[in-house]
Design an enzyme around this catalytic site. Structure first.
Site, mmCIF file in Angstrom:
data_model
loop_
_atom_site.group_PDB
_atom_site.id
_atom_site.type_symbol
_atom_site.label_atom_id
_atom_site.label_comp_id
_atom_site.label_asym_id
_atom_site.label_seq_id
_atom_site.Cartn_x
_atom_site.Cartn_y
_atom_site.Cartn_z
ATOM 1 N N ARG A 115 0.891 -1.181 0.000
ATOM 2 C CA ARG A 115 0.000 0.000 0.000
ATOM 3 C C ARG A 115 0.914 1.211 0.000
ATOM 4 O O ARG A 115 1.736 1.393 0.908
ATOM 5 C CB ARG A 115 -0.894 -0.002 1.235
ATOM 6 C CG ARG A 115 -1.571 1.331 1.469
ATOM 7 C CD ARG A 115 -2.689 1.272 2.454
ATOM 8 N NE ARG A 115 -3.854 0.622 1.863
ATOM 9 C CZ ARG A 115 -5.072 0.662 2.400
ATOM 10 N NH1 ARG A 115 -5.295 1.314 3.521
ATOM 11 N NH2 ARG A 115 -6.079 0.052 1.814
ATOM 12 N N HIS A 142 -7.339 0.990 -6.472
ATOM 13 C CA HIS A 142 -7.544 0.108 -5.309
ATOM 14 C C HIS A 142 -8.225 -1.165 -5.848
ATOM 15 O O HIS A 142 -9.406 -1.425 -5.569
ATOM 16 C CB HIS A 142 -8.409 0.819 -4.271
ATOM 17 C CG HIS A 142 -8.355 0.219 -2.905
ATOM 18 N ND1 HIS A 142 -7.587 -0.892 -2.590
ATOM 19 C CD2 HIS A 142 -8.988 0.573 -1.745
ATOM 20 C CE1 HIS A 142 -7.749 -1.176 -1.311
ATOM 21 N NE2 HIS A 142 -8.588 -0.316 -0.774
ATOM 22 N N GLN A 145 -10.080 -3.840 -3.595
ATOM 23 C CA GLN A 145 -11.343 -3.351 -3.035
ATOM 24 C C GLN A 145 -12.484 -3.474 -4.041
ATOM 25 O O GLN A 145 -13.575 -3.950 -3.708
ATOM 26 C CB GLN A 145 -11.183 -1.878 -2.611
ATOM 27 C CG GLN A 145 -12.442 -1.292 -2.023
ATOM 28 C CD GLN A 145 -12.770 -1.866 -0.657
ATOM 29 O OE1 GLN A 145 -11.933 -1.819 0.240
ATOM 30 N NE2 GLN A 145 -13.971 -2.414 -0.473
ATOM 31 N N ASP A 234 -17.075 7.408 -1.306
ATOM 32 C CA ASP A 234 -15.830 7.266 -0.550
ATOM 33 C C ASP A 234 -15.534 8.626 0.094
ATOM 34 O O ASP A 234 -16.155 9.641 -0.264
ATOM 35 C CB ASP A 234 -14.704 6.845 -1.529
ATOM 36 C CG ASP A 234 -13.409 6.449 -0.837
ATOM 37 O OD1 ASP A 234 -13.401 6.301 0.403
ATOM 38 O OD2 ASP A 234 -12.386 6.288 -1.546
ATOM 39 N N CYS A 274 -16.218 1.634 0.665
ATOM 40 C CA CYS A 274 -15.036 0.802 0.938
ATOM 41 C C CYS A 274 -14.596 0.888 2.391
ATOM 42 O O CYS A 274 -13.913 -0.007 2.868
ATOM 43 C CB CYS A 274 -13.899 1.170 -0.015
ATOM 44 S SG CYS A 274 -13.297 2.857 0.183
ATOM 45 N N ARG A 302 -13.338 -8.610 1.296
ATOM 46 C CA ARG A 302 -11.914 -8.350 1.064
ATOM 47 C C ARG A 302 -11.114 -9.620 1.356
ATOM 48 O O ARG A 302 -10.201 -9.986 0.627
ATOM 49 C CB ARG A 302 -11.407 -7.218 1.981
ATOM 50 C CG ARG A 302 -11.966 -5.845 1.658
ATOM 51 C CD ARG A 302 -11.432 -5.295 0.349
ATOM 52 N NE ARG A 302 -9.986 -5.219 0.287
ATOM 53 C CZ ARG A 302 -9.255 -4.229 0.792
ATOM 54 N NH1 ARG A 302 -9.839 -3.213 1.384
ATOM 55 N NH2 ARG A 302 -7.918 -4.231 0.676
HETATM 56 N N1 NVA Z 1 -9.850 6.686 -1.267
HETATM 57 C C1 NVA Z 1 -9.484 6.235 0.039
HETATM 58 C C2 NVA Z 1 -9.704 4.766 0.166
HETATM 59 C C3 NVA Z 1 -9.395 4.200 1.526
HETATM 60 C C4 NVA Z 1 -9.573 2.723 1.596
HETATM 61 C C5 NVA Z 1 -8.026 6.578 0.298
HETATM 62 O O1 NVA Z 1 -7.203 6.425 -0.621
HETATM 63 O O2 NVA Z 1 -7.708 7.004 1.390
HETATM 64 N N1 CP Z 2 -11.069 -0.200 2.452
HETATM 65 C C1 CP Z 2 -9.805 -0.285 2.880
HETATM 66 O O1 CP Z 2 -8.853 -0.464 2.102
HETATM 67 O O2 CP Z 2 -9.698 -0.160 4.222
HETATM 68 P P1 CP Z 2 -8.362 0.059 5.051
HETATM 69 O O3 CP Z 2 -7.843 1.430 4.699
HETATM 70 O O4 CP Z 2 -8.789 -0.044 6.491
HETATM 71 O O5 CP Z 2 -7.369 -0.996 4.668
#
Ligand code: NVA
Ligand code: CP
Length: 317
Positions: A115, A142, A145, A234, A274, A302
């Site tokens: 990540r 993502h 997800q 989101d 998500c 997930r």
């Molecule tokens: N768009 C959000 C998704 C978190 C799972 C982010 O990138 O923070």
């Molecule tokens: N939806 C998702 O990726 O959640 P986290 O940021 O908690 O991993």
């Protein structure tokens, strides 16, 4: 955008999971089938140790609850082991080149989940690794997800074909991934994003050039929600954009998934998010807690879809 092409290493075919655009519809549909099989086995208490003795390195440059826990639990249930690596607590945080980390981890582990920020980081990691790399979220995509989200839609609606999907809010990593998904799977997608916060243009152009379905970008949430079967939103400020929080709050006022907006959806609509959610910003508490919300199934999935992805990439499946 350069569509990502799976790399080969010597005699071994190495396939990464960096973006949906590297896969065909059939390949992704097979992941839903495998995830469903594995979910059933887990619910029935049947052993499914497809990755016995294998290790997944999990690199996090951003926070996580679901991704970290679902990958770690998933590899454990498959008979393997997950290794949490916070970039800040490793030599990566002190500037060790990514290509050196890639080659080192490849000598110990069987797969890497990362990540991070730029999509080019996961691409570079995959280029220098001799083991599969999985994108656990970048600023651009993502993919795990959206695969979990689609599995949830399949479970609740019997499939995704013929449905209208709506995206309300930021044209962020999730929106970009939904755009790719619409082009690959062939469902209608309408995105309502304020001007200045639209999805990635290259991703949209790529999708529009190959889509057989309708992919519509508007700045009117009502247009997107009208007749929608699946509604999705989101946070307004994704990870790394915390400094823009105040400006974004203003720009996104009117882009909330709320009871009023849902009046124009189909009667049997489902709501996805998500998570994490900011209640009463992008979604009201009433909607996320309401009877059409499937967010907890979505969070659970997930686990199942990522087990399928890991089994496919790191095992003999
Ligand atoms: N768009 C959000 C998704 C978190 C799972 C982010 O990138 O923070
Ligand atoms: N939806 C998702 O990726 O959640 P986290 O940021 O908690 O991993």
């Amino acid at each position: 955008m350069r569509p990502y092409i799976a790399c080969t290493r010597g005699k071994n075919m190495k396939k990464d999971f960096l973006a949906l655009n590297a896969f065909t519809k059939d390949e992704l549909d097979n992941l839903f089938k495998l995830a469903t099989e594995l979910k059933l086995k887990q619910k029935n208490g049947d052993k499914h140790r497809l990755l016995k003795g294998k290790t997944l390195a999990m690199i996090f440059e951003k926070s996580s609850t679901r991704t970290r826990v679902s990958f770690e639990v998933g590899i454990y249930q498959l008979g393997g082991h997950g290794l949490f690596i916070s970039s800040g607590a490793s030599q990566m945080g002190r500037g060790e080149p990514l290509k050196d980390t890639a080659r080192t981890l490849s000598r110990y582990c069987d797969g890497i989940m990362i990540r991070t920020y730029g999509q080019e980081i996961v691409e570079e990691l995959a280029h220098y690794s001799t083991i599969p790399v999985i994108n656990g979220l970048t600023d651009l995509f993502h993919p795990c997800q959206v695969m979990a989200d689609l599995l949830t839609v399949i479970e609740h609606k019997g499939g995704y074909a013929g449905l209208k999907f709506a995206w309300i809010g930021d044209g962020n990593n999730m929106a970009n991934t939904w755009i790719e998904a619409a082009a690959i799977f062939g469902f209608d997608l309408a995105l309502a994003c304020p001007k200045g916060y639209q999805p990635d243009k290259q991703v949209l152009d790529w999708a529009l050039s190959r889509a057989t379905s309708r992919i519509v970008l508007t700045d009117d949430p009502k247009v997107a929600a009208d007749g929608a079967d699946v509604l999705n939103t989101d946070v307004w400020a994704s990870m790394g954009m915390e400094a823009e929080q105040r400006a974004r709050k203003e720009a996104f006022a009117g882009y909330q998934l709320n009871g009023q907006l849902l009046k124009s959806a189909r009667p049997d609509f489902v709501v996805l998010h998500c998570l994490p959610a900011h209640r009463d910003e992008e979604i009201t508490d009433e909607v996320i807690e309401g009877s059409n919300s499937v967010v907890w199934d979505e969070a659970e999935n997930r686990l199942h879809i990522q087990k399928a992805i890991m089994a496919q990439l790191m095992g003999s499946r």
